[in-house]
Scaffold this active site. Structure first.
Site, short mmCIF file in Angstrom:
data_model
loop_
_atom_site.label_atom_id
_atom_site.label_comp_id
_atom_site.label_asym_id
_atom_site.label_seq_id
_atom_site.Cartn_x
_atom_site.Cartn_y
_atom_site.Cartn_z
N GLN A 1 60.86 22.67 7.28
CA GLN A 1 59.50 22.46 7.75
C GLN A 1 59.43 21.13 8.49
O GLN A 1 59.78 20.08 7.93
CB GLN A 1 58.51 22.48 6.59
CG GLN A 1 58.43 23.83 5.90
CD GLN A 1 57.26 23.96 4.95
OE1 GLN A 1 56.60 24.98 4.92
NE2 GLN A 1 56.99 22.93 4.17
N ARG B 1 57.36 33.26 19.26
CA ARG B 1 56.72 33.99 18.18
C ARG B 1 55.46 34.70 18.70
O ARG B 1 54.63 34.07 19.36
CB ARG B 1 56.33 33.03 17.06
CG ARG B 1 55.94 33.73 15.76
CD ARG B 1 55.29 32.80 14.77
NE ARG B 1 55.96 31.52 14.59
CZ ARG B 1 55.55 30.61 13.70
NH1 ARG B 1 54.48 30.84 12.95
NH2 ARG B 1 56.18 29.46 13.60
N ASN C 1 52.60 19.18 15.60
CA ASN C 1 54.06 19.32 15.57
C ASN C 1 54.78 18.57 16.69
O ASN C 1 56.00 18.38 16.61
CB ASN C 1 54.44 20.81 15.60
CG ASN C 1 54.10 21.49 14.29
OD1 ASN C 1 54.27 20.91 13.22
ND2 ASN C 1 53.63 22.72 14.36
N SER D 1 54.85 31.73 6.56
CA SER D 1 56.15 31.29 7.05
C SER D 1 57.15 32.43 6.99
O SER D 1 58.01 32.57 7.87
CB SER D 1 56.66 30.11 6.21
OG SER D 1 55.84 28.98 6.38
N ARG E 1 49.68 12.38 -26.17
CA ARG E 1 50.06 11.98 -24.81
C ARG E 1 51.43 11.30 -24.83
O ARG E 1 51.62 10.27 -25.49
CB ARG E 1 49.03 11.02 -24.24
CG ARG E 1 49.34 10.56 -22.81
CD ARG E 1 48.29 9.58 -22.32
NE ARG E 1 47.01 10.23 -22.16
CZ ARG E 1 46.60 10.82 -21.04
NH1 ARG E 1 47.41 10.83 -19.98
NH2 ARG E 1 45.43 11.40 -20.96
N ARG F 1 53.96 26.30 14.57
CA ARG F 1 52.83 26.90 15.29
C ARG F 1 52.15 25.87 16.19
O ARG F 1 52.22 24.67 15.95
CB ARG F 1 51.79 27.44 14.31
CG ARG F 1 52.22 28.63 13.50
CD ARG F 1 51.03 29.26 12.78
NE ARG F 1 50.26 28.30 11.99
CZ ARG F 1 49.00 27.97 12.26
NH1 ARG F 1 48.37 28.49 13.30
NH2 ARG F 1 48.36 27.11 11.49
#
Length: 233
Positions: free
Chosen positions: A109, A72, A23, A83, A163, A13
């Protein structure tokens, strides 16, 4: 026997709040998205690489790097868009253009650029050899997780009364968002990237770096520089 049609889809996007223009922001000498495009193009199994975006600058950068582009629509490009909506739109466009669906989709991605050269091919091979319907990439996790319910803290993945040592814990993995592999028919039927029998593709811990903030960008830059130094030795 014909070569399977395997399409890498990279959603990107234009809107980004943490890092404006994220991006296509420079990372180690090239726009962020170009790292993922080049990784897909170098794959011996991927037959086509497609970027789906609403942003003309991202589209131009992607075409220059060798990817095809699907525009898009704005309705599935906002902050709340999933997505899956972008993937489904891209698959429907490809089906209309080609008259058929590809055999496999590889969802990458671009905010997770720390893949090794063979990761995409090995992920595809993992899905095929395991007989799985879908696959996601993961990184090892050794964190002790907690939640809070009605003001009371509760341990999730271990008993705090006893633990365990880190090396004695049952292996656990965190979804790192780097690689997903699945069949387009399943995506269209379920509106989900994961369905049926799911396989894991295990990657290094640094693959979990997901670039969302300037600090993530600096960390990715350091790690990529270290990889380059090691490759030169």
């Amino acid at each position: 026997m014909s070569t399977p049609s395997i399409v890498a889809i990279i959603p990107a996007r234009g809107g980004s709040k943490g890092i404006p223009g994220k991006n296509i922001h420079p990372l180690a000498g090239k726009p962020l998205i170009v790292h993922t495009i080049e990784q897909a193009l170098r794959s011996s199994r991927v037959t086509s690489t497609v970027v789906t975006t609403d942003d003309e600058r991202i589209a131009a950068t992607s075409r220059d790097a060798g990817a095809a582009v699907i525009v898009r629509p704005a309705v599935i490009s906002g902050d709340t868009a999933t997505s899956e909506s972008a993937l489904i739109h891209a698959v429907e466009i490809m089906q209309t253009q080609n008259g058929s669906l590809p055999d496999l989709l590889v969802f990458l991605q671009c905010t997770s650029p720390l893949r090794h050269p063979d990761d995409i091919d090995r992920a595809i091979e993992t899905l095929l050899s395991s007989g799985a319907d879908s696959l996601l990439s993961v990184s090892p996790s050794h964190r002790f997780l907690w939640t809070e319910t009605e003001g009371e803290a509760r341990s999730i993945n271990y008993d705090f009364h006893h633990r365990p040592r880190r090396q004695d814990m049952q292996p656990q993995y965190a979804e790192n968002g780097s690689i997903y592999v699945f069949r387009p028919q399943a995506l269209l039927a379920t509106s989900n990237r994961l369905s049926g029998k799911i396989a894991l593709y295990k990657m290094d811990e640094d693959a979990a770096v997901d670039i969302d903030t300037p600090l993530d960008l600096k960390l990715a830059e350091i790690l990529l520089q270290e990889r380059h130094k090691e490759a030169q030795r």
